[in-house]
Design a protein around this motif. Structure first.
Motif, PDB file in Angstrom:
ATOM      1  N   GLU A 107       0.267  -1.296   0.240  1.00 18.25           N
ATOM      2  CA  GLU A 107       0.256   0.040  -0.268  1.00 18.25           C
ATOM      3  C   GLU A 107       1.189   1.143   0.195  1.00 18.25           C
ATOM      4  O   GLU A 107       1.578   1.273   0.693  1.00 18.25           O
ATOM      5  CB  GLU A 107      -0.731  -0.291   1.470  1.00 18.25           C
ATOM      6  CG  GLU A 107      -1.551  -1.146   1.308  1.00 18.25           C
ATOM      7  CD  GLU A 107      -3.420  -0.689   0.152  1.00 18.25           C
ATOM      8  OE1 GLU A 107      -2.873   0.413  -0.171  1.00 18.25           O
ATOM      9  OE2 GLU A 107      -3.843  -1.715  -1.138  1.00 18.25           O
ATOM     10  N   PRO A 108       0.577   2.179  -1.036  1.00 13.93           N
ATOM     11  CA  PRO A 108      -0.511   2.200  -1.622  1.00 13.93           C
ATOM     12  C   PRO A 108      -0.770   1.491  -2.795  1.00 13.93           C
ATOM     13  O   PRO A 108      -1.700   2.158  -3.892  1.00 13.93           O
ATOM     14  CB  PRO A 108      -0.968   3.612  -1.487  1.00 13.93           C
ATOM     15  CG  PRO A 108       0.366   4.479  -1.604  1.00 13.93           C
ATOM     16  CD  PRO A 108       1.471   3.762  -0.347  1.00 13.93           C
ATOM     17  N   HIS A 109       0.249   0.821  -3.719  1.00 12.46           N
ATOM     18  CA  HIS A 109       0.855   0.457  -4.729  1.00 12.46           C
ATOM     19  C   HIS A 109       1.030   1.649  -6.195  1.00 12.46           C
ATOM     20  O   HIS A 109      -0.369   1.333  -6.955  1.00 12.46           O
ATOM     21  CB  HIS A 109      -0.932  -0.110  -4.956  1.00 12.46           C
ATOM     22  CG  HIS A 109      -0.896  -1.505  -4.196  1.00 12.46           C
ATOM     23  ND1 HIS A 109       0.528  -2.952  -3.909  1.00 12.46           N
ATOM     24  CD2 HIS A 109      -1.973  -1.963  -3.029  1.00 12.46           C
ATOM     25  CE1 HIS A 109      -0.362  -3.620  -3.066  1.00 12.46           C
ATOM     26  NE2 HIS A 109      -1.376  -3.229  -2.602  1.00 12.46           N
ATOM     27  N   HIS A 134      -1.894   4.837  -9.314  1.00 18.41           N
ATOM     28  CA  HIS A 134      -1.925   3.915  -9.036  1.00 18.41           C
ATOM     29  C   HIS A 134      -1.583   3.737 -10.579  1.00 18.41           C
ATOM     30  O   HIS A 134      -1.384   2.206 -10.691  1.00 18.41           O
ATOM     31  CB  HIS A 134      -3.344   2.700  -8.593  1.00 18.41           C
ATOM     32  CG  HIS A 134      -3.411   4.037  -7.449  1.00 18.41           C
ATOM     33  ND1 HIS A 134      -2.904   3.690  -5.750  1.00 18.41           N
ATOM     34  CD2 HIS A 134      -4.769   4.082  -6.422  1.00 18.41           C
ATOM     35  CE1 HIS A 134      -3.179   4.649  -4.697  1.00 18.41           C
ATOM     36  NE2 HIS A 134      -4.566   4.703  -5.264  1.00 18.41           N
TER      37      HIS A 134
END
Length: 411
Positions: A107-109, A134
Motif C-alpha cells: 500500500e498504496p501500490h 496507481h
C-alpha cells in the motif's frame, strides 16, 4: 533496493529546516490546500507537500493518503531532492530504483510518481510537491509547470512562516531585554541611591552641627566610610562584569589546592554568616589540585556563599564541600529559599533577579551569580544550580582536571 542518495549540501539543508522549525508531523493548512489543488489540477488520487528530513519524511500537506510521513529511505522524494530537478517515474515497476520500495510493492501500490523540488532562497532542496497514481501515466508540460509554481509557493509559505516565528522570537527577546533594562535601572537606582542618601545626610549633619562630640562624629564618619566602601564595591563588581563580558578581565592561572581556595572564601564570609546565626561548615580534604586564578575563583565562590547567606533564614545551615573525583568540584548546599523552576535556567544571567528576591526585597544587582558563572566558564568549568529535594539550594562548580605539572608552572 538501491541506497538512497544524499545531497552534497545535506548538512546545510537540514540546518536550514531546523532554522525554519518545520521538521515536525503537524499539517499546515496552507500546504494542505496546495496538495489538494495539485491533485485536482493534475487528476491524480494522491498529492503531497513533503519535507525530507535527516531520518524521516514529513507530509506537511496531503491529499488522498492518511500517512503523516515515512522513513527517509522510503519512496521517491529523496531522489528528487538529490537531483534538484523535476523527477517523473511513469511506471515504478520498470524502474530498478523503486521496484522493491514498500510504497510500490505494498500500500498504496504506487505505479506513477512526479515530484518537483522545493528550492529555498538559500538554494537548498527542502522537499517536494509530488503526485502519485496507481497506474502508469505521464503529465503534460503545462501540468509540470503548474507543479513548479505550486512548489515555489509552498517553499515561500514555509520560509515566511519560519521568518515570522523568528521575528516573534526576536521581538520577545527585545521585550525581555527592555524589561531587564528597566529592572536593572530600578535596582541600580535603589542600590546606589540608598548609600548616597545616607552619605549626604551624615555629611550635612557633620557640616551643620559644630557641637557634635568626637565620639558621635567618629560614628557618623564610620557610616560614611561604610557606605562609600559599599558604593566602590558595587562599581568594582559592575566593572568586573563588563570586563568578563568583553573578555578583557585579567587572569593569572597557576596550580593551587581547591581546599585552600574554599577555606579562604569561607573565612571571608564567616562573620556575615555568624551575624545571621548560620551554621557554616567546610568539608575540604587537601589534594584537589587545580590550575586556576585562585583569587578570581575565590571571588566566584564568595558570591555563591554570599547568595546562600542572604537567602537562608536565620538559624539555617550552609555546607561547602570540595571533591576531586572524577573532576575537581565545589558544592555549596544551604537550607535557604528554593528558586522557582522558571527562574533556575536564568539565575546565571546578567542582572537577573529571581522572583523570590524581588518579592522579599532582598538587596542585590543580580550580577553575583553571573560573575561566578563567567569566571568558572573561563577556567573551562561549569556552574549549575538546582533545588534540593527537601528544601534549600545546591550549587555545583566543576573545574577541569589540571594537566601534569611542567617546569613553566607557577609555584
Amino acid at each position: 533496493m538501491p541506497e538512497t542518495p544524499i545531497p552534497a549540501d545535506e548538512a546545510e539543508r537540514l540546518r536550514e529546516m531546523d532554522d525554519l522549525q518545520v521538521l515536525n508531523p503537524a499539517l499546515e493548512p496552507e500546504l494542505q490546500a496546495i496538495a489538494t489543488l495539485a491533485a485536482r489540477i493534475c487528476g491524480v488520487p494522491i498529492a503531497l507537500v513533503n519535507l525530507v528530513g535527516g531520518e524521516r519524511q514529513y507530509f506537511k500537506g496531503r491529499a488522498g493518503i492518511a500517512l503523516s510521513g515515512v522513513d527517509r529511505d522510503s519512496g521517491f522524494c529523496p531522489y528528487t531532492v538529490f537531483e534538484r530537478e523535476l523527477l517523473e517515474v511513469t511506471d515504478a515497476l520498470t524502474d530498478p530504483r523503486f521496484q522493491e520500495d514498500p510504497l510500490v510493492a505494498g500500500e498504496p501500490h504506487v505505479r506513477y510518481y512526479v515530484g518537483v523540488p522545493m528550492l529555498s532562497s538559500r538554494g537548498h532542496a527542502l522537499g517536494t510537491v509530488c503526485l502519485f497514481d496507481h497506474r502508469p501515466r505521464r503529465l503534460t508540460p503545462e501540468q509540470h509547470q503548474v507543479l513548479r509554481v505550486l512548489a515555489a509557493n509552498a517553499t515561500m509559505l514555509l520560509e515566511l512562516r519560519g521568518h515570522a516565528r523568528e521575528s516573534e522570537r526576536v521581538t520577545r527577546s527585545l521585550r525581555e531585554v527592555q524589561e531587564l533594562k528597566a529592572q536593572f535601572l530600578r535596582t541600580i537606582n535603589h542600590e546606589l541611591r540608598t548609600p548616597m542618601t545616607s552619605i549626604r545626610s551624615y555629611l550635612h549633619l557633620l557640616e551643620e552641627d559644630e557641637g557634635l562630640d568626637e565620639r558621635t562624629r567618629d560614628r557618623f564618619l564610620q557610616v560614611v566610610e561604610r557606605n562609600t566602601t559599599h558604593l566602590m564595591d558595587l562599581l568594582d563588581e559592575l566593572l568586573l562584569l563588563a570586563s568578563l563580558n568583553a573578555g578583557t578581565a585579567a587572569f593569572t592561572p597557576a596550580r593551587a589546592d581547591l581546599a585552600d581556595i574554599a577555606r579562604r572564601a569561607v573565612d571571608a564570609v564567616s562573620r556575615e554568616a555568624e551575624d545571621r546565626e548560620h551554621s557554616l561548615r567546610l568539608h575540604a580534604p587537601a589534594g584537589a589540585q587545580v590550575r586556576v586564578d585562585a583569587e578570581r575563583l575565590e571571588h566566584a565562590l564568595r558570591h555563591v556563599l554570599g547568595n546562600a547567606i542572604k537567602f537562608t533564614p536565620p538559624g539555617g545551615s550552609i555546607d561547602v564541600a570540595v571533591s576531586r573525583d572524577p573532576v575537581p568540584t565545589l558544592e555549596i548546599r544551604d537550607t535557604g529559599i528554593a528558586v522557582g523552576m522558571e527562574d533556575l535556567e536564568h539565575v546565571f544571567e546578567d542582572f537577573y533577579r529571581a522572583s523570590n528576591a524581588e518579592e522579599q526585597a532582598i538587596a542585590g544587582l543580580g550580577i553575583g551569580l553571573a560573575i561566578t558563572s563567567k569566571i568558572v566558564r573561563w577556567h573551562g568549568g561549569a556552574a549549575r544550580m538546582e533545588n534540593e529535594e527537601h528544601g534549600g539550594i545546591h550549587v555545583t562548580l566543576t573545574l577541569p582536571v589540571p594537566a601534569p605539572r611542567t617546569a613553566q608552572d607557577a609555584p
